[in-house]
Design a protein around this motif. Structure first.
Motif, PDB file in Angstrom:
ATOM      1  N   SER A 221       0.828  -1.198   0.000  1.00 35.55           N
ATOM      2  CA  SER A 221       0.000   0.000   0.000  1.00 35.55           C
ATOM      3  C   SER A 221       0.864   1.250   0.000  1.00 35.55           C
ATOM      4  CB  SER A 221      -0.902   0.010   1.242  1.00 35.55           C
ATOM      5  OG  SER A 221      -1.684   1.183   1.269  1.00 35.55           O
ATOM      6  N   GLU A 222       0.666   2.104  -0.982  1.00 31.74           N
ATOM      7  CA  GLU A 222       1.306   3.425  -1.053  1.00 31.74           C
ATOM      8  C   GLU A 222       2.818   3.368  -0.864  1.00 31.74           C
ATOM      9  OE1 GLU A 222      -0.666   6.275   1.495  1.00 31.74           O
ATOM     10  OE2 GLU A 222      -2.573   5.249   1.246  1.00 31.74           O
ATOM     11  N   GLY A 223       3.478   2.387  -1.451  1.00 31.21           N
ATOM     12  CA  GLY A 223       4.924   2.266  -1.329  1.00 31.21           C
ATOM     13  C   GLY A 223       5.385   1.605  -0.043  1.00 31.21           C
TER      14      GLY A 223
ATOM     15  N   VAL B 121      -5.640   1.973  14.389  1.00 37.43           N
ATOM     16  CA  VAL B 121      -5.156   0.700  14.930  1.00 37.43           C
ATOM     17  C   VAL B 121      -4.515   0.934  16.298  1.00 37.43           C
ATOM     18  CG1 VAL B 121      -3.507  -1.191  14.608  1.00 37.43           C
ATOM     19  CG2 VAL B 121      -4.909  -0.432  12.692  1.00 37.43           C
ATOM     20  N   ASP B 122      -3.745   2.010  16.445  1.00 37.89           N
ATOM     21  CA  ASP B 122      -3.137   2.335  17.744  1.00 37.89           C
ATOM     22  C   ASP B 122      -4.197   2.543  18.830  1.00 37.89           C
ATOM     23  OD1 ASP B 122      -0.451   2.121  17.078  1.00 37.89           O
ATOM     24  OD2 ASP B 122      -0.227   4.258  16.610  1.00 37.89           O
ATOM     25  N   ARG B 123      -5.340   3.090  18.451  1.00 40.06           N
ATOM     26  CA  ARG B 123      -6.420   3.330  19.418  1.00 40.06           C
ATOM     27  C   ARG B 123      -7.316   2.108  19.604  1.00 40.06           C
ATOM     28  NH1 ARG B 123      -6.830   8.431  16.465  1.00 40.06           N
ATOM     29  NH2 ARG B 123      -8.599   7.525  15.360  1.00 40.06           N
ATOM     30  N   GLY B 124      -7.085   1.051  18.807  1.00 40.78           N
ATOM     31  CA  GLY B 124      -7.904  -0.160  18.908  1.00 40.78           C
ATOM     32  C   GLY B 124      -9.242  -0.048  18.202  1.00 40.78           C
ATOM     33  N   GLU B 125      -9.336   0.877  17.248  1.00 40.52           N
ATOM     34  CA  GLU B 125     -10.585   1.099  16.518  1.00 40.52           C
ATOM     35  C   GLU B 125     -10.598   0.311  15.215  1.00 40.52           C
ATOM     36  OE1 GLU B 125     -10.848   5.296  15.823  1.00 40.52           O
ATOM     37  OE2 GLU B 125     -10.780   5.772  17.954  1.00 40.52           O
ATOM     38  N   ASP B 126     -11.799   0.129  14.651  1.00 46.73           N
ATOM     39  CA  ASP B 126     -11.919  -0.469  13.322  1.00 46.73           C
ATOM     40  C   ASP B 126     -11.264   0.470  12.314  1.00 46.73           C
ATOM     41  OD1 ASP B 126     -13.394  -2.375  14.631  1.00 46.73           O
ATOM     42  OD2 ASP B 126     -15.294  -1.880  13.667  1.00 46.73           O
ATOM     43  N   ALA B 127     -10.615  -0.093  11.304  1.00 52.73           N
ATOM     44  CA  ALA B 127      -9.911   0.721  10.315  1.00 52.73           C
ATOM     45  C   ALA B 127      -9.898  -0.005   8.980  1.00 52.73           C
ATOM     46  CB  ALA B 127      -8.479   0.992  10.775  1.00 52.73           C
ATOM     47  N   CYS B 128      -9.564   0.727   7.936  1.00 49.13           N
ATOM     48  CA  CYS B 128      -9.398   0.110   6.623  1.00 49.13           C
ATOM     49  C   CYS B 128      -8.233   0.788   5.905  1.00 49.13           C
ATOM     50  CB  CYS B 128     -10.677   0.198   5.801  1.00 49.13           C
ATOM     51  SG  CYS B 128     -11.158   1.884   5.337  1.00 49.13           S
ATOM     52  N   LEU B 129      -7.706   0.079   4.915  1.00 51.62           N
ATOM     53  CA  LEU B 129      -6.597   0.605   4.130  1.00 51.62           C
ATOM     54  C   LEU B 129      -6.670   0.005   2.742  1.00 51.62           C
ATOM     55  CD1 LEU B 129      -3.940   2.286   4.136  1.00 51.62           C
ATOM     56  CD2 LEU B 129      -2.760   0.156   4.707  1.00 51.62           C
ATOM     57  N   LYS B 130      -6.631   0.855   1.738  1.00 51.82           N
ATOM     58  CA  LYS B 130      -6.633   0.377   0.356  1.00 51.82           C
ATOM     59  C   LYS B 130      -5.254  -0.187   0.038  1.00 51.82           C
ATOM     60  CE  LYS B 130      -9.041   0.039  -3.377  1.00 51.82           C
ATOM     61  NZ  LYS B 130      -9.988  -1.035  -3.409  1.00 51.82           N
ATOM     62  N   THR B 131      -5.185  -1.423  -0.440  1.00 49.25           N
ATOM     63  CA  THR B 131      -3.931  -2.053  -0.817  1.00 49.25           C
ATOM     64  C   THR B 131      -4.035  -2.537  -2.260  1.00 49.25           C
ATOM     65  OG1 THR B 131      -4.504  -4.319  -0.173  1.00 49.25           O
ATOM     66  CG2 THR B 131      -3.631  -2.870   1.565  1.00 49.25           C
ATOM     67  N   GLU B 132      -2.914  -2.927  -2.825  1.00 47.15           N
ATOM     68  CA  GLU B 132      -2.921  -3.458  -4.189  1.00 47.15           C
ATOM     69  C   GLU B 132      -3.718  -4.753  -4.275  1.00 47.15           C
ATOM     70  OE1 GLU B 132       1.126  -3.823  -5.532  1.00 47.15           O
ATOM     71  OE2 GLU B 132       1.555  -1.725  -5.071  1.00 47.15           O
ATOM     72  N   GLU B 133      -3.796  -5.479  -3.176  1.00 46.49           N
ATOM     73  CA  GLU B 133      -4.477  -6.770  -3.148  1.00 46.49           C
ATOM     74  C   GLU B 133      -5.967  -6.661  -2.831  1.00 46.49           C
ATOM     75  OE1 GLU B 133      -0.207  -7.123  -2.492  1.00 46.49           O
ATOM     76  OE2 GLU B 133      -1.715  -5.961  -1.436  1.00 46.49           O
TER      77      GLU B 133
ATOM     78  N   LEU C 180     -15.051  -0.195  -0.402  1.00 42.38           N
ATOM     79  CA  LEU C 180     -14.432   1.126  -0.473  1.00 42.38           C
ATOM     80  C   LEU C 180     -13.776   1.463   0.857  1.00 42.38           C
ATOM     81  CD1 LEU C 180     -17.229   3.120  -2.320  1.00 42.38           C
ATOM     82  CD2 LEU C 180     -15.101   2.243  -3.273  1.00 42.38           C
ATOM     83  N   CYS C 181     -12.729   2.285   0.794  1.00 44.42           N
ATOM     84  CA  CYS C 181     -12.034   2.715   2.008  1.00 44.42           C
ATOM     85  C   CYS C 181     -11.552   4.139   1.796  1.00 44.42           C
ATOM     86  CB  CYS C 181     -10.847   1.799   2.302  1.00 44.42           C
ATOM     87  SG  CYS C 181      -9.883   2.341   3.719  1.00 44.42           S
ATOM     88  N   LYS C 182     -11.854   5.003   2.760  1.00 43.92           N
ATOM     89  CA  LYS C 182     -11.441   6.402   2.670  1.00 43.92           C
ATOM     90  C   LYS C 182     -10.314   6.742   3.635  1.00 43.92           C
ATOM     91  CE  LYS C 182     -15.891   7.922   0.981  1.00 43.92           C
ATOM     92  NZ  LYS C 182     -17.038   8.786   1.155  1.00 43.92           N
ATOM     93  N   ASP C 183      -9.866   5.774   4.454  1.00 42.95           N
ATOM     94  CA  ASP C 183      -8.790   6.034   5.409  1.00 42.95           C
ATOM     95  C   ASP C 183      -7.450   6.181   4.682  1.00 42.95           C
ATOM     96  OD1 ASP C 183     -10.623   5.788   7.443  1.00 42.95           O
ATOM     97  OD2 ASP C 183      -9.829   3.898   8.231  1.00 42.95           O
ATOM     98  N   SER C 184      -6.674   7.161   5.081  1.00 43.87           N
ATOM     99  CA  SER C 184      -5.301   7.291   4.583  1.00 43.87           C
ATOM    100  C   SER C 184      -4.420   6.363   5.412  1.00 43.87           C
ATOM    101  CB  SER C 184      -4.818   8.734   4.731  1.00 43.87           C
ATOM    102  OG  SER C 184      -4.664   9.052   6.102  1.00 43.87           O
ATOM    103  N   LEU C 185      -3.176   6.237   5.032  1.00 43.00           N
ATOM    104  CA  LEU C 185      -2.236   5.406   5.779  1.00 43.00           C
ATOM    105  C   LEU C 185      -2.078   5.942   7.207  1.00 43.00           C
ATOM    106  CD1 LEU C 185      -0.297   2.989   5.650  1.00 43.00           C
ATOM    107  CD2 LEU C 185       1.475   4.567   4.887  1.00 43.00           C
ATOM    108  N   ASP C 186      -1.971   7.255   7.360  1.00 41.57           N
ATOM    109  CA  ASP C 186      -1.854   7.859   8.694  1.00 41.57           C
ATOM    110  C   ASP C 186      -3.097   7.608   9.544  1.00 41.57           C
ATOM    111  OD1 ASP C 186       0.677   8.847   8.168  1.00 41.57           O
ATOM    112  OD2 ASP C 186      -0.062  10.806   7.499  1.00 41.57           O
ATOM    113  N   GLN C 187      -4.274   7.711   8.945  1.00 40.27           N
ATOM    114  CA  GLN C 187      -5.513   7.452   9.675  1.00 40.27           C
ATOM    115  C   GLN C 187      -5.598   5.981  10.088  1.00 40.27           C
ATOM    116  OE1 GLN C 187      -8.086   8.876   6.545  1.00 40.27           O
ATOM    117  NE2 GLN C 187      -8.683  10.685   7.750  1.00 40.27           N
TER     118      GLN C 187
END
Length: 131
Positions: free
Chosen positions: A13-15, A94-106, A82-89
């Motif tokens: 994801s994003e390099g 994840v650090d806060r233990g919340e649900d998250a998503c990340l767009k990856t090549e896969e 779909l996912c609108k989270d950036s890598l920083d988000q």
């Protein structure tokens, strides 16, 4: 002595590369044999799967260097949603233990606190059982 390690999924994801240690655990295979025989992290050719096997959790790599590690007590899946989270988000959630998503090549990596049909993240990593 038995050496037991998690399975590892690596996504791009994003390099960056996102490596996730997860259940089911395994007690055989090339990586397990290397660790059992040498007990040294230097026996690994590539740090990406090796760090994940030893330390568990979710690890973000830039090239071959780990730049962040999260201990997430939950599940993950890879979907086409779909996912609108950036890598920083993603990292912050994840650090806060919340649900998250990340767009990856896969596909879209989704991290969830609860999920019936997902893989369980292993926050522990390497286990050694002395007989």
């Amino acid at each position: 002595m038995r050496v037991i390690v998690p399975r590892v999924t690596v996504l791009n994801s994003e390099g960056y590369r996102v490596s996730i240690a997860h259940y089911p655990l395994q007690d055989s295979g090339e990586w397990v044999d290397r660790i059992r025989n040498t007990m040294r992290i230097s026996s690994c050719d590539s740090p990406i799967p090796c760090y994940s096997l030893i330390y568990g959790g979710i690890i973000l790599f830039q090239g071959d260097r780990p730049v962040w590690r999260g201990e997430y007590n939950g599940y993950f899946s890879i979907t086409n949603s779909l996912c609108k989270d950036s890598l920083d988000q993603f990292v912050a959630k994840v650090d806060r233990g919340e649900d998250a998503c990340l767009k990856t090549e896969e596909g879209t990596l989704t991290i969830l606190g609860q999920c019936q049909s997902c893989y369980k993240v292993d926050p522990i990593g390497l286990r050694m059982i002395v007989d």
